[in-house]
Design an enzyme around this catalytic site. Structure first.
Site, PDB file in Angstrom:
ATOM      1  N   GLU A  22     -21.836  16.356 -16.938  1.00 28.21           N
ATOM      2  CA  GLU A  22     -22.682  16.524 -15.768  1.00 28.21           C
ATOM      3  C   GLU A  22     -22.309  17.877 -15.159  1.00 28.21           C
ATOM      4  OE1 GLU A  22     -22.312  13.573 -12.645  1.00 28.21           O
ATOM      5  OE2 GLU A  22     -23.711  14.687 -11.387  1.00 28.21           O
ATOM      6  N   ARG A  31     -10.051   7.449 -21.165  1.00 29.14           N
ATOM      7  CA  ARG A  31      -9.943   8.685 -20.425  1.00 29.14           C
ATOM      8  C   ARG A  31      -8.507   9.197 -20.566  1.00 29.14           C
ATOM      9  NH1 ARG A  31     -12.781  10.869 -16.023  1.00 29.14           N
ATOM     10  NH2 ARG A  31     -14.650   9.731 -16.507  1.00 29.14           N
ATOM     11  N   LYS A  70     -13.599  16.072 -11.607  1.00 26.39           N
ATOM     12  CA  LYS A  70     -14.275  17.242 -11.037  1.00 26.39           C
ATOM     13  C   LYS A  70     -14.373  17.150  -9.526  1.00 26.39           C
ATOM     14  CE  LYS A  70     -17.426  16.645 -14.192  1.00 26.39           C
ATOM     15  NZ  LYS A  70     -18.727  16.573 -14.802  1.00 26.39           N
TER      16      LYS A  70
HETATM   17  P1  ATP Z   1     -15.213  13.699 -13.749  1.00 26.54           P
HETATM   18  O1  ATP Z   1     -14.743  12.459 -13.092  1.00 26.54           O
HETATM   19  O2  ATP Z   1     -14.155  14.709 -13.939  1.00 26.54           O
HETATM   20  O3  ATP Z   1     -16.459  14.265 -13.149  1.00 26.54           O
HETATM   21  P2  ATP Z   1     -16.901  12.600 -15.690  1.00 26.54           P
HETATM   22  O4  ATP Z   1     -16.585  11.583 -16.734  1.00 26.54           O
HETATM   23  O5  ATP Z   1     -17.772  12.204 -14.568  1.00 26.54           O
HETATM   24  O6  ATP Z   1     -15.559  13.225 -15.215  1.00 26.54           O
HETATM   25  P3  ATP Z   1     -18.725  14.088 -17.242  1.00 26.54           P
HETATM   26  O7  ATP Z   1     -19.233  15.444 -16.959  1.00 26.54           O
HETATM   27  O8  ATP Z   1     -19.648  12.953 -17.110  1.00 26.54           O
HETATM   28  O9  ATP Z   1     -17.463  13.893 -16.335  1.00 26.54           O
HETATM   29  O10 ATP Z   1     -17.997  14.053 -18.660  1.00 26.54           O
HETATM   30  C1  ATP Z   1     -18.542  14.471 -19.882  1.00 26.54           C
HETATM   31  C2  ATP Z   1     -17.857  13.710 -20.969  1.00 26.54           C
HETATM   32  O11 ATP Z   1     -16.451  13.921 -20.928  1.00 26.54           O
HETATM   33  C3  ATP Z   1     -18.083  12.223 -20.812  1.00 26.54           C
HETATM   34  O12 ATP Z   1     -18.365  11.675 -22.071  1.00 26.54           O
HETATM   35  C4  ATP Z   1     -16.784  11.722 -20.277  1.00 26.54           C
HETATM   36  O13 ATP Z   1     -16.587  10.396 -20.637  1.00 26.54           O
HETATM   37  C5  ATP Z   1     -15.768  12.697 -20.898  1.00 26.54           C
HETATM   38  N1  ATP Z   1     -14.577  12.792 -20.059  1.00 26.54           N
HETATM   39  C6  ATP Z   1     -14.520  13.120 -18.750  1.00 26.54           C
HETATM   40  N2  ATP Z   1     -13.264  13.059 -18.285  1.00 26.54           N
HETATM   41  C7  ATP Z   1     -12.483  12.708 -19.341  1.00 26.54           C
HETATM   42  C8  ATP Z   1     -11.079  12.476 -19.517  1.00 26.54           C
HETATM   43  N3  ATP Z   1     -10.226  12.602 -18.509  1.00 26.54           N
HETATM   44  N4  ATP Z   1     -10.644  12.125 -20.744  1.00 26.54           N
HETATM   45  C9  ATP Z   1     -11.500  12.001 -21.769  1.00 26.54           C
HETATM   46  N5  ATP Z   1     -12.821  12.204 -21.669  1.00 26.54           N
HETATM   47  C10 ATP Z   1     -13.318  12.553 -20.480  1.00 26.54           C
HETATM   48 MG    MG Z   2     -19.413  11.950 -13.684  1.00 32.83          MG
END
Ligand code: ATP
Ligand code: MG
Length: 561
Positions: A35, A262, A272
């Site tokens: 995202e 994660r 983020k």
């Molecule tokens: P954040 O909470 O940092 O915004 P998010 O999961 O909302 O993380 P996305 O932009 O949706 O962030 O993530 C893109 C991809 O990366 C998704 O498939 C998500 O599951 C994966 N991802 C995000 N954070 C992690 C993590 N800490 N470890 C492994 N994969 C991750």
């Molecule tokens: Mg997210």
């Protein structure tokens, strides 16, 4: 050629099983779906390495898909940063996609669902809907609007799309099951009204689809075979499948959602939203502040893409969440920089040494190897003169036999140079040592082939010649959080654990070969650590970051305590 023997992770096992059960290799397709609401962090690196790693292993395309359904938080700046980071990590996506590319298709499908009686417009407040949701052990209540006629739903939904309603007035919900044991199946929201311009579709839309309605359908449109996400989406899988069931054309491939854990890194936060908070509150200067666990922060700090990929590869893919110690990441960058970083000499806490038997005004240029472990790295020349800097901590008036550095009456070798002996020292009124007077053995020059040049003394010190030294700002970093798991405390906020001493700026003295160092160049400052040239650096004002120390000082401290 022998194939590399590597055990498969559990996701690769799932793919292998699918291949054995009739998927063709040409059916495999993956995506990395960030995202664009912030910069990528080290947690994302795991997901990137997993998805793009699968692409490489199976020679399958991997899309970069921006999951951009929330105009309130998303920006073009983040899209650009994400593309830069994925590319820098060394991966190439097949096509660049945006969930927003599918807004029309998603809308058309939503209209279909309404016509089939599988979606309805709810006109209650969010509080009312929350009250009716029930609890995991108690069934929810049906909305009074649940049985609106198809015509009324179609006309209201169109009104939502046309901007006839304020935010919060109506939502579109899937009509599934208010008694389901899975709370996500209790008539989830598919669309909400948002009068906000979108970074790509601008004001074309004032309704935006929710994650669950968007993600699986986007996978379906792109014909992604394996849609890999983190564990918190496990309960969403049922809904992912329900939405697909409403559309799937049997001739097309049906995407599969599978989950992995994660990855969290110790002494930092990987979210983020929280990283944005650090930027906005001024704890750090920017998303690419070298203390940040973002890909851009690590890049600026001097990390290499290889070191991050090797780290991700080493920790692998897990089914359960845990915290990986940051020292493992540091191990990987040290290991890589040890191979590639040229060695140079720099003094960070200078103490002046005067060689009393060395001719005043004389200079010599001594040959110095750039990397003792790599002959092809070549050599350079470093100037030697009567006045030198050594590190303050490398001299003591008196010390026991275990102190292999310089002490009064003792000898050390100056790296690439001569053996010197400390004869006396000068102090200021407070008793601080301000200068050490030494003599040198003129026949002991390194590499000169004389008997004296081969003489072994216990310590070797790095040094720089005072008149030739160039000054630079050197930024020393410590952990951004003093707690191992700042996010893991129920009664405290992660911000309570910010380490106030995570950045120290000092002036360093470098050998003159460093004057042409360019932004991004990486070096080993001998005996001190790995350093790189920061993006703030200019020809007049060189700025270096300490990427990592040579050894893990934290591990030592922890052992002691
Ligand atoms: P954040 O909470 O940092 O915004 P998010 O999961 O909302 O993380 P996305 O932009 O949706 O962030 O993530 C893109 C991809 O990366 C998704 O498939 C998500 O599951 C994966 N991802 C995000 N954070 C992690 C993590 N800490 N470890 C492994 N994969 C991750
Ligand atoms: Mg997210």
């Amino acid at each position: 050629m022998e194939e590399e023997v590597k055990s498969l992770n559990f996701i690769e096992h799932i793919v292998e099983e699918d291949l054995a059960n009739g998927y063709g290799k040409q059916d495999l397709r993956f995506r990395f779906p960030p995202e664009p609401n912030g910069y990528l962090h080290i947690g994302h690196a795991s997901s990137i390495c997993l998805n793009f790693g699968l692409g490489l292993r199976y020679n399958a395309p991997v899309n970069l898909r921006f999951d951009d359904t929330n105009p309130a938080k998303e920006e073009k700046e983040y899209v650009d940063a994400i593309k830069k980071d994925v590319t820098w990590l060394g991966y190439e996506w097949d096509t660049e996609r945006y969930a927003s590319d599918y807004f029309q298709q998603l809308y058309d499908w939503a209209v279909e669902l309404i016509k089939q009686g599988k979606a309805y417009v709810d006109s209650q407040s969010s509080e009312e809907m929350a009250e009716q949701k029930g609890t995991p052990t108690e069934a929810g209540k049906e909305s009074p609007y649940r049985n609106r006629s198809v015509e009324e739903n179609l006309s209201l939904f169109e009104g939502m799309k046309n901007g006839d309603f304020e935010e919060g007035k109506h939502v579109l919900r899937a009509k599934i099951d208010m008694t389901s044991s899975n709370m996500l199946m209790r008539d989830p929201i598919m669309y909400r009204v948002l009068h906000k311009p979108h970074h790509r579709t601008n004001t074309d839309w004032c309704i935006y689809p929710m994650y669950d309605w968007t993600h699986g359908e986007s996978d379906y449109i792109e014909q992604v075979s394996h849609s890999l996400c983190t564990l918190e989406f496990l309960p969403h899988r049922e809904l992912y499948n329900w939405f697909l069931d409403q559309l799937v054309d049997s001739k097309k491939l049906r995407p599969k959602q599978r989950e992995f854990a994660r990855r969290n890194l110790s002494h930092t936060v990987v979210s983020k939203r929280k990283l944005l908070q650090l930027v906005e509150s001024g704890v750090v200067d920017s998303w690419d502040d070298p203390r940040m666990p973002t890909i851009s922060g690590l890049r600026r700090r001097g990390y290499t893409p290889e070191s991050i990929r090797n780290f991700a590869e080493t920790i692998g893919i897990a089914k359960r969440e845990n915290v990986v110690d940051v020292s493992l990441l540091e191990f990987h960058v040290r290991e890589h920089l040890n191979k590639i970083a040229p060695r140079v000499m720099a003094v960070l806490n200078p103490l002046k040494v005067v060689i009393t038997n060395y001719e005043e005004g004389k200079e010599e240029w001594l040959e110095a190897e750039n990397n003792p472990g790599d002959e092809s790295a070549g050599s350079r020349e470093v100037p030697f003169s009567r006045e030198l800097f050594i590190e303050q901590e490398d001299f003591r008036e008196e010390a026991n036999r275990k102190f292999f550095r310089l002490k009064l009456g003792g000898e050390v070798r100056l790296k690439n140079g001569y053996i010197i002996k400390a004869e006396s020292c000068t102090k200021d009124v407070e008793g601080n040592i301000t200068e050490v007077q030494c003599t040198y053995d003129p026949k002991s020059k390194s590499g000169s082939g004389t008997e004296e040049s081969l003489r072994k003394v216990k310590g070797t010190l790095h040094w720089v010649s005072v008149p030739h030294a160039i000054k630079a700002e050197v930024r020393l970093y410590d952990r951004l959080f003093s707690d191992e798991n700042p996010d893991g405390h129920k009664d405290k906020d992660f911000m309570d654990f910010v380490n106030p001493d995570s950045l120290e700026k000092i002036t360093g003295y470098l050998e003159p070969s460093m004057k042409n160092a360019k932004v991004g160049d990486r070096f080993q400052f001998q005996r001190l650590g790995y350093f790189n040239v920061d993006t703030d650096s200019t020809n007049e004002n060189l700025v270096f970051n300490r990427t990592v120390t040579l050894r893990d000082t934290w591990a030592k401290l922890e052992q002691k305590s």
